[in-house]
Design a protein around this motif. Structure first.
Motif, PDB file in Angstrom:
ATOM      1  N   LEU A 103       0.831  -1.202   0.000  1.00 52.84           N
ATOM      2  CA  LEU A 103       0.000   0.000   0.000  1.00 52.84           C
ATOM      3  C   LEU A 103       0.867   1.255   0.000  1.00 52.84           C
ATOM      4  N   ALA A 104       1.892   1.261   0.838  1.00 53.93           N
ATOM      5  CA  ALA A 104       2.768   2.424   0.947  1.00 53.93           C
ATOM      6  C   ALA A 104       3.556   2.659  -0.337  1.00 53.93           C
ATOM      7  N   ALA A 105       3.926   1.588  -1.023  1.00 53.27           N
ATOM      8  CA  ALA A 105       4.675   1.721  -2.271  1.00 53.27           C
ATOM      9  C   ALA A 105       3.825   2.358  -3.369  1.00 53.27           C
ATOM     10  N   ARG A 106       2.528   2.143  -3.332  1.00 54.52           N
ATOM     11  CA  ARG A 106       1.643   2.658  -4.381  1.00 54.52           C
ATOM     12  C   ARG A 106       1.009   3.998  -4.050  1.00 54.52           C
ATOM     13  N   SER A 107       0.920   4.359  -2.765  1.00 54.51           N
ATOM     14  CA  SER A 107       0.183   5.554  -2.365  1.00 54.51           C
ATOM     15  C   SER A 107       0.924   6.325  -1.283  1.00 54.51           C
ATOM     16  N   SER A 108       1.212   7.579  -1.567  1.00 52.70           N
ATOM     17  CA  SER A 108       1.871   8.426  -0.566  1.00 52.70           C
ATOM     18  C   SER A 108       0.968   8.648   0.642  1.00 52.70           C
TER      19      SER A 108
ATOM     20  N   PHE B 170      -6.772  -2.752  -7.696  1.00 54.27           N
ATOM     21  CA  PHE B 170      -5.910  -1.909  -8.529  1.00 54.27           C
ATOM     22  C   PHE B 170      -4.512  -1.772  -7.928  1.00 54.27           C
ATOM     23  N   ILE B 171      -4.434  -1.507  -6.639  1.00 54.45           N
ATOM     24  CA  ILE B 171      -3.137  -1.312  -5.992  1.00 54.45           C
ATOM     25  C   ILE B 171      -2.241  -2.529  -6.192  1.00 54.45           C
ATOM     26  N   TYR B 172      -2.806  -3.703  -6.092  1.00 55.24           N
ATOM     27  CA  TYR B 172      -2.016  -4.931  -6.210  1.00 55.24           C
ATOM     28  C   TYR B 172      -1.786  -5.381  -7.654  1.00 55.24           C
ATOM     29  N   THR B 173      -2.727  -5.105  -8.552  1.00 59.36           N
ATOM     30  CA  THR B 173      -2.628  -5.655  -9.912  1.00 59.36           C
ATOM     31  C   THR B 173      -2.424  -4.606 -11.001  1.00 59.36           C
ATOM     32  N   ASP B 174      -2.543  -3.328 -10.651  1.00 60.42           N
ATOM     33  CA  ASP B 174      -2.437  -2.226 -11.602  1.00 60.42           C
ATOM     34  C   ASP B 174      -3.506  -2.315 -12.692  1.00 60.42           C
TER      35      ASP B 174
ATOM     36  N   ALA C 100      -9.273   7.397  -5.751  1.00 56.38           N
ATOM     37  CA  ALA C 100      -7.947   7.645  -6.335  1.00 56.38           C
ATOM     38  C   ALA C 100      -7.435   9.021  -5.942  1.00 56.38           C
ATOM     39  N   ASP C 101      -8.317   9.996  -5.936  1.00 58.07           N
ATOM     40  CA  ASP C 101      -7.922  11.344  -5.537  1.00 58.07           C
ATOM     41  C   ASP C 101      -7.588  11.381  -4.046  1.00 58.07           C
ATOM     42  N   THR C 102      -8.390  10.711  -3.247  1.00 58.75           N
ATOM     43  CA  THR C 102      -8.167  10.676  -1.798  1.00 58.75           C
ATOM     44  C   THR C 102      -6.837  10.032  -1.443  1.00 58.75           C
ATOM     45  N   TYR C 103      -6.494   8.939  -2.110  1.00 57.94           N
ATOM     46  CA  TYR C 103      -5.293   8.177  -1.773  1.00 57.94           C
ATOM     47  C   TYR C 103      -4.109   8.443  -2.713  1.00 57.94           C
ATOM     48  N   ASN C 104      -4.222   9.487  -3.531  1.00 60.23           N
ATOM     49  CA  ASN C 104      -3.142   9.898  -4.419  1.00 60.23           C
ATOM     50  C   ASN C 104      -2.663   8.743  -5.310  1.00 60.23           C
ATOM     51  N   LEU C 105      -3.615   8.132  -5.978  1.00 61.11           N
ATOM     52  CA  LEU C 105      -3.346   7.044  -6.919  1.00 61.11           C
ATOM     53  C   LEU C 105      -3.569   7.590  -8.335  1.00 61.11           C
ATOM     54  N   GLU C 106      -2.575   8.284  -8.857  1.00 57.14           N
ATOM     55  CA  GLU C 106      -2.731   8.998 -10.124  1.00 57.14           C
ATOM     56  C   GLU C 106      -3.064   8.083 -11.296  1.00 57.14           C
TER      57      GLU C 106
END
Length: 182
Positions: free
Chosen positions: A33-38, A72-76, A98-104
């Motif tokens: 989770l940390a690797a994908r989302s600041s 999405f976070i795990y599989t893109d 996506a906006d909340t968790y900064n997942l561009e």
């Protein structure tokens, strides 16, 4: 690699955090989770760290949306969906997540889905989301859709999405009127 991470999510092996969302519990891995989302990085490891135990409660998202976000976070990739209407509604909810968790990248995928599946029943709600979540390209496309003669602005105005725009983003209506004026 995405299949391996997908299996890791499915199995729950090595999971070190659980999320309680809408009465459901989801096991996950802090480092993924940390690797994908600041935002997850700050919540799970940084000074914003929620707590020291391994359970986090999320109250502002539906369980099925959180599950799709984890996918999405795990599989893109987005989870498969058979129904077009379900796809649009999920893309709208995932855009917010996506906006909340900064997942561009997720945000871009949602914008693409919403652009490709716009109709009179979704245009107004999508316009409000585009405004609220700084999606300029999507907002412009909504304006173009609403301004085109064949899209029956009356049909768009008649649905609940237009009321949502009116109450949540009144400035967007002023922009729309300005664009429609000859």
């Amino acid at each position: 690699m995405h299949r391996h991470f997908g299996r890791l999510l499915s199995s729950g092996d090595g999971a070190d955090v659980t999320f309680e969302v809408g009465g459901e519990t989801f096991a996950a891995h802090r480092c993924v989770l940390a690797a994908r989302s600041s935002v997850f990085m700050a919540e799970l490891f940084g000074p914003m760290k929620e707590n020291t135990d391994a359970s986090v409660r999320i109250t502002d998202m539906e369980a099925k949306v959180f599950k799709a976000m984890l996918h999405f976070i795990y599989t893109d990739s987005l989870p498969p969906m058979d129904d077009e209407q379900e796809l649009v509604v999920m893309a709208q909810h995932l855009l917010v997540a996506a906006d909340t968790y900064n997942l561009e990248r997720l945000k871009l995928l949602c914008v693409e889905k919403l652009c490709n599946h716009m109709d009179a029943s979704t245009a107004a709600t999508t316009l409000a989301l585009a405004e609220q979540h700084s999606c300029c390209g999507l907002k412009d496309l909504c304006f173009k859709f609403l301004a085109s003669p064949g899209n029956m602005l009356k049909a768009v105005v008649a649905n609940d999405g237009f009321e949502h725009v009116r109450s949540s983003c009144p400035s967007v209506l002023k922009e729309l009127v300005a664009k429609l004026a000859p």
